[in-house]
Design a protein around this motif. Structure first.
Motif, PDB file in Angstrom:
ATOM      1  N   SER A 459      -9.589 -62.259 -86.453  1.00 42.85           N
ATOM      2  CA  SER A 459      -8.552 -63.267 -86.218  1.00 42.85           C
ATOM      3  C   SER A 459      -8.101 -63.288 -84.757  1.00 42.85           C
ATOM      4  O   SER A 459      -8.358 -62.351 -84.002  1.00 42.85           O
ATOM      5  CB  SER A 459      -7.339 -62.980 -87.105  1.00 42.85           C
ATOM      6  OG  SER A 459      -6.732 -61.747 -86.711  1.00 42.85           O
ATOM      7  N   LYS A 460      -7.420 -64.347 -84.389  1.00 47.38           N
ATOM      8  CA  LYS A 460      -6.876 -64.453 -83.023  1.00 47.38           C
ATOM      9  C   LYS A 460      -5.863 -63.353 -82.750  1.00 47.38           C
ATOM     10  O   LYS A 460      -5.769 -62.860 -81.625  1.00 47.38           O
ATOM     11  CB  LYS A 460      -6.209 -65.826 -82.833  1.00 47.38           C
ATOM     12  CG  LYS A 460      -7.192 -66.976 -82.684  1.00 47.38           C
ATOM     13  CD  LYS A 460      -6.465 -68.285 -82.399  1.00 47.38           C
ATOM     14  CE  LYS A 460      -7.453 -69.420 -82.208  1.00 47.38           C
ATOM     15  NZ  LYS A 460      -6.765 -70.713 -81.933  1.00 47.38           N
ATOM     16  N   ASN A 461      -5.122 -62.975 -83.766  1.00 40.12           N
ATOM     17  CA  ASN A 461      -4.118 -61.923 -83.590  1.00 40.12           C
ATOM     18  C   ASN A 461      -4.771 -60.596 -83.226  1.00 40.12           C
ATOM     19  O   ASN A 461      -4.269 -59.854 -82.375  1.00 40.12           O
ATOM     20  CB  ASN A 461      -3.296 -61.759 -84.870  1.00 40.12           C
ATOM     21  CG  ASN A 461      -2.185 -60.734 -84.713  1.00 40.12           C
ATOM     22  OD1 ASN A 461      -1.378 -60.810 -83.779  1.00 40.12           O
ATOM     23  ND2 ASN A 461      -2.153 -59.763 -85.603  1.00 40.12           N
ATOM     24  N   LYS A 462      -5.916 -60.286 -83.853  1.00 41.13           N
ATOM     25  CA  LYS A 462      -6.621 -59.043 -83.550  1.00 41.13           C
ATOM     26  C   LYS A 462      -7.199 -59.078 -82.130  1.00 41.13           C
ATOM     27  O   LYS A 462      -7.200 -58.064 -81.433  1.00 41.13           O
ATOM     28  CB  LYS A 462      -7.727 -58.790 -84.584  1.00 41.13           C
ATOM     29  CG  LYS A 462      -7.190 -58.417 -85.954  1.00 41.13           C
ATOM     30  CD  LYS A 462      -8.310 -58.210 -86.965  1.00 41.13           C
ATOM     31  CE  LYS A 462      -7.743 -57.844 -88.337  1.00 41.13           C
ATOM     32  NZ  LYS A 462      -8.807 -57.690 -89.351  1.00 41.13           N
ATOM     33  N   ILE A 463      -7.677 -60.243 -81.736  1.00 40.63           N
ATOM     34  CA  ILE A 463      -8.178 -60.388 -80.355  1.00 40.63           C
ATOM     35  C   ILE A 463      -7.043 -60.168 -79.366  1.00 40.63           C
ATOM     36  O   ILE A 463      -7.209 -59.520 -78.323  1.00 40.63           O
ATOM     37  CB  ILE A 463      -8.797 -61.784 -80.151  1.00 40.63           C
ATOM     38  CG1 ILE A 463     -10.204 -61.813 -80.756  1.00 40.63           C
ATOM     39  CG2 ILE A 463      -8.870 -62.166 -78.686  1.00 40.63           C
ATOM     40  CD1 ILE A 463     -11.229 -60.987 -80.010  1.00 40.63           C
ATOM     41  N   ARG A 464      -5.864 -60.673 -79.705  1.00 35.58           N
ATOM     42  CA  ARG A 464      -4.692 -60.494 -78.837  1.00 35.58           C
ATOM     43  C   ARG A 464      -4.366 -59.002 -78.692  1.00 35.58           C
ATOM     44  O   ARG A 464      -4.077 -58.524 -77.581  1.00 35.58           O
ATOM     45  CB  ARG A 464      -3.490 -61.243 -79.420  1.00 35.58           C
ATOM     46  CG  ARG A 464      -2.198 -61.094 -78.616  1.00 35.58           C
ATOM     47  CD  ARG A 464      -1.029 -61.753 -79.315  1.00 35.58           C
ATOM     48  NE  ARG A 464      -0.795 -61.200 -80.629  1.00 35.58           N
ATOM     49  CZ  ARG A 464      -0.193 -60.022 -80.855  1.00 35.58           C
ATOM     50  NH1 ARG A 464       0.219 -59.277 -79.829  1.00 35.58           N
ATOM     51  NH2 ARG A 464      -0.010 -59.591 -82.092  1.00 35.58           N
ATOM     52  N   ILE A 465      -4.445 -58.263 -79.790  1.00 36.44           N
ATOM     53  CA  ILE A 465      -4.156 -56.823 -79.757  1.00 36.44           C
ATOM     54  C   ILE A 465      -5.140 -56.102 -78.839  1.00 36.44           C
ATOM     55  O   ILE A 465      -4.750 -55.246 -78.036  1.00 36.44           O
ATOM     56  CB  ILE A 465      -4.216 -56.234 -81.186  1.00 36.44           C
ATOM     57  CG1 ILE A 465      -3.056 -56.776 -82.034  1.00 36.44           C
ATOM     58  CG2 ILE A 465      -4.172 -54.709 -81.154  1.00 36.44           C
ATOM     59  CD1 ILE A 465      -3.157 -56.457 -83.514  1.00 36.44           C
ATOM     60  N   VAL A 466      -6.413 -56.446 -78.952  1.00 30.77           N
ATOM     61  CA  VAL A 466      -7.438 -55.801 -78.117  1.00 30.77           C
ATOM     62  C   VAL A 466      -7.255 -56.163 -76.652  1.00 30.77           C
ATOM     63  O   VAL A 466      -7.377 -55.314 -75.762  1.00 30.77           O
ATOM     64  CB  VAL A 466      -8.862 -56.183 -78.599  1.00 30.77           C
ATOM     65  CG1 VAL A 466      -9.919 -55.629 -77.646  1.00 30.77           C
ATOM     66  CG2 VAL A 466      -9.095 -55.639 -79.995  1.00 30.77           C
ATOM     67  N   ASN A 467      -6.946 -57.424 -76.390  1.00 38.77           N
ATOM     68  CA  ASN A 467      -6.737 -57.850 -75.002  1.00 38.77           C
ATOM     69  C   ASN A 467      -5.534 -57.153 -74.380  1.00 38.77           C
ATOM     70  O   ASN A 467      -5.553 -56.777 -73.195  1.00 38.77           O
ATOM     71  CB  ASN A 467      -6.563 -59.371 -74.928  1.00 38.77           C
ATOM     72  CG  ASN A 467      -7.875 -60.111 -75.147  1.00 38.77           C
ATOM     73  OD1 ASN A 467      -8.952 -59.546 -74.937  1.00 38.77           O
ATOM     74  ND2 ASN A 467      -7.798 -61.358 -75.571  1.00 38.77           N
ATOM     75  N   GLU A 468      -4.490 -56.973 -75.168  1.00 42.59           N
ATOM     76  CA  GLU A 468      -3.311 -56.251 -74.674  1.00 42.59           C
ATOM     77  C   GLU A 468      -3.667 -54.800 -74.347  1.00 42.59           C
ATOM     78  O   GLU A 468      -3.208 -54.250 -73.331  1.00 42.59           O
ATOM     79  CB  GLU A 468      -2.188 -56.291 -75.719  1.00 42.59           C
ATOM     80  CG  GLU A 468      -1.494 -57.648 -75.810  1.00 42.59           C
ATOM     81  CD  GLU A 468      -0.433 -57.678 -76.898  1.00 42.59           C
ATOM     82  OE1 GLU A 468      -0.262 -56.649 -77.603  1.00 42.59           O
ATOM     83  OE2 GLU A 468       0.232 -58.728 -77.054  1.00 42.59           O
ATOM     84  N   LYS A 469      -4.486 -54.196 -75.189  1.00 40.34           N
ATOM     85  CA  LYS A 469      -4.930 -52.825 -74.937  1.00 40.34           C
ATOM     86  C   LYS A 469      -5.743 -52.752 -73.644  1.00 40.34           C
ATOM     87  O   LYS A 469      -5.520 -51.870 -72.801  1.00 40.34           O
ATOM     88  CB  LYS A 469      -5.775 -52.326 -76.117  1.00 40.34           C
ATOM     89  CG  LYS A 469      -6.355 -50.929 -75.914  1.00 40.34           C
ATOM     90  CD  LYS A 469      -7.249 -50.512 -77.084  1.00 40.34           C
ATOM     91  CE  LYS A 469      -7.984 -49.212 -76.801  1.00 40.34           C
ATOM     92  NZ  LYS A 469      -8.865 -48.803 -77.924  1.00 40.34           N
TER      93      LYS A 469
END
Length: 624
Positions: A459-469
């Motif tokens: 999901s987009k939310n999971k991509i956001r989490i990885v990008n933040e990391k």
């Protein structure tokens, strides 16, 4: 009863079948999972644990791509340990002890929540194939079900035979019938090559009959991690204890005196045993110089007395199992709940598959798991995920999904199987990967989540989490490369470790790159603590940055080597390429290349018998 045509039918409700079902369903395909017993979906047939050396990396990769094995493990964990922490980060491997009942429960729970997945209890005994293209399946009860694609994940059930001493029982698992028909059809009608393999399991014993005071306690980690990068479960505050004890000379003598009653040594079993997970009788026979072997006593769950005797896989008669077990320290009053047994089953040579895990002989037929000659829950799950993804992509007429050896352990696993084949149960090890520093368990999300997003599993939310990391890691790296430490702030640490002190200001990166300085040392410096708190760098970020700094040379070298390999990967070989007409190729190379049909020059280079000169000749003809 089944009027509609399914996009995908998955045969088998084990680890491979479940990952395949979720992948295909979550990519939008109407999926039917057929299993012989709905009550054993997601069953842990062997030890109740997930992960371990290299296997833990695979589970984290599955999670990063959008699979479920890590989530299910986190939901059912009773103990967590990070293995090999005394070694370099490439070797760190997560492992979790699971509650066997909860593990199966959560697979079924998530399965029933997915509207795209239908489940049906029956046994598939043959395939409907027209013009070398799969069209459906036929079940034990004679029901014909139409489909565009079939994924076979039969595990140990194809013509399975259970061995306990002289007893032979037809079955794929204790108290469960085997499957006859599929092997016969594929081999006789379509020319598939198949073989026999053997695996085994250990006795289950009553934990109340054990004396744990005579054993070593094996605790979980003080601050246990999780497998899933994204799915939030409660922190594992309470953990079950595991125990270690050892065999001894008396146990060895009993086993040596009774080798003839083991079906392995009496030649009742023809299948090839796992080299790296041998039975106790094979261990005693092969390692005569060993005075003892470790026995791991593992609980089967929170609310059960059942214990798994890891390290004592056997097919001895029940009487000999009992006599040898009770001579182990702590097992003197042992009560066996279920004897160990060996199981022999059919598998198909995996070199008959494409890198997508689709058959080379029948269109839209995929294979995943132990049917391909592998052993282990994790290897099976990975194959199921890849088969489910590629089956879905093919239905949608999209480009196939193939992970390279420098991208994931999953890529190494599948490339090894398809390119080299296997004549013994294949198990993943870190040593099988050329790029271990790139394929760490901690960075699986950074490596693979964006790929999972592209194919529709993330999901987009999971991509956001990885990008933040990623952003935090880069921000922390920037700080460490530009923030200077005074000698007075670090020299007392260096002195305590008996290492040379510094006389001038140094960046954090420069200090941390020294082998004797840990990230914990850096965190103890007051001014650095302030910066860490100010930027909200948590333990995960600091650990990732520490690895990037300390192992930069190794990481950069592997990246350069991977780029060289990529050049060969990009040189594609046409599917209908005729090797027999190239007389300058060695006879062995012509035979091997014609049989394996590699898709790239890189894959051809990994085939035994294909020399560098053969590759040069091949490159010349491809360019022409």
């Amino acid at each position: 009863m089944f009027n509609n045509t399914y996009d995908i039918i998955v045969v088998g409700g084990g680890h491979a079948g479940l990952e395949a079902s979720f992948a295909s369903a979550n990519m939008g395909c109407n999926t039917l999972l057929i299993t012989s017993n709905l009550q054993t979906i997601g069953q842990m047939s062997c030890n109740p644990a997930i992960g371990g050396i290299a296997k833990g990396q695979i589970v984290r990769e599955i999670d990063a791509l959008g699979g479920f094995s890590g989530i299910i493990t986190d939901c059912s964990s009773i103990q967590f340990r990070m293995l090999n922490t005394s070694k370099g980060p490439a070797m760190w491997s997560p492992r979790a002890q699971c509650d066997r009942r909860l593990f199966s429960y959560y697979w079924r729970f998530f399965l029933e929540k997915n509207d795209k997945i239908d489940i049906y209890q029956d046994t598939v005994v043959s395939l409907i194939v027209e013009k070398y293209k799969v069209k459906g399946v036929i079940t034990y009860f004679g029901i014909k079900i139409k489909t565009h694609t079939v994924i076979l994940t039969n595990g140990t059930f194809l013509n399975g035979i259970i061995h306990i001493g002289k007893k032979k029982i037809k079955g794929g698992r204790i108290s469960e019938s085997g499957v006859k028909g599929i092997t016969e059809q594929l081999s006789k009608c379509f020319g598939f090559k198949h073989g026999r393999m053997k695996t085994g399991t250990s006795p289950r014993v009553d934990g109340r009959s054990l004396n744990y005071e005579k054993m070593e306690v094996q605790y979980g980690d003080i601050n246990p991690k999780k497998f899933s990068f994204f799915y939030k479960t409660n922190k594992l505050i309470k953990q079950c204890k595991c125990y270690i004890t050892y065999t001894n000379k008396i146990v060895h003598d009993i086993i040596k005196d009774n080798l003839g009653s083991s079906p392995i040594f009496s030649k009742s079993i023809n299948g090839v045993s796992p080299r790296y997970c041998p039975s106790i009788e094979e261990k005693i026979y092969r390692f005569t110089n060993k005075d003892r072997h470790p026995i791991f006593v593992e609980p089967e769950g929170w609310n059960t007395v059942e214990m798994y005797v890891n390290g004592f896989s056997t097919s001895f008669p029940e009487k000999i199992q009992y006599e040898s077990l009770k001579k182990i320290k702590g097992f003197e009053k042992i009560k066996i709940l279920r004897p160990g047994y060996a199981i022999e089953y059919d598998y198909f040579y995996p070199e008959q598959l494409k890198l997508t895990l689709e058959s080379k002989y029948i269109d839209n037929l995929f294979f995943a798991g132990q049917i391909n000659g592998t052993t282990g829950y994790e290897e099976a799950s990975a194959q199921g995920l890849i088969a489910g993804i590629n089956a879905s992509l093919k239905i949608k007429k999209k480009e196939s999904f193939i992970l390279k050896r420098n991208e994931a352990y999953i890529g190494v696993l599948i490339d090894d199987l398809v390119t080299k084949g296997t004549k013994e149960p294949y198990r993943m090890f870190t040593s099988r990967a050329e790029y271990r520093m790139l394929l760490r368990q901690d960075n699986a999300d950074e490596r693979l989540t964006h790929i999972g997003y592209k194919i529709g599993l993330i999901s987009k939310n999971k991509i956001r989490i990885v990008n933040e990391k990623k952003n935090k890691i880069n921000k922390c790296l920037h700080l460490f490369r530009n923030y200077f430490i005074n000698p007075i702030d670090i020299n007392f640490i260096l002195k305590n470790k008996n290492f040379p002190i510094i006389s001038d200001k140094k960046t954090i990166e420069s200090i941390l790159s020294r082998s004797e300085v840990s990230i914990e040392d850096i965190k103890s410096i007051p001014l650095v603590i302030d910066q860490i708190k100010k930027n909200d760098f948590d333990k995960e970020i600091l650990e990732a940055v520490s690895i990037k700094i300390k192992y930069k040379g190794y990481i950069d070298r592997e990246k350069r080597n991977a780029k060289k390999l990529l050049k060969l990967e990009n040189i594609k070989i046409p599917n209908n390429f005729n090797y027999k007409n190239i007389n300058s190729l060695s006879i062995e190379a012509r035979e091997k290349l014609t049989y394996y049909k590699p898709t790239s020059l890189a894959q051809a280079s990994r085939i035994s018998g294909v020399s560098p000169s053969d590759l040069s000749i091949l490159l010349l003809h491809i360019n022409r």
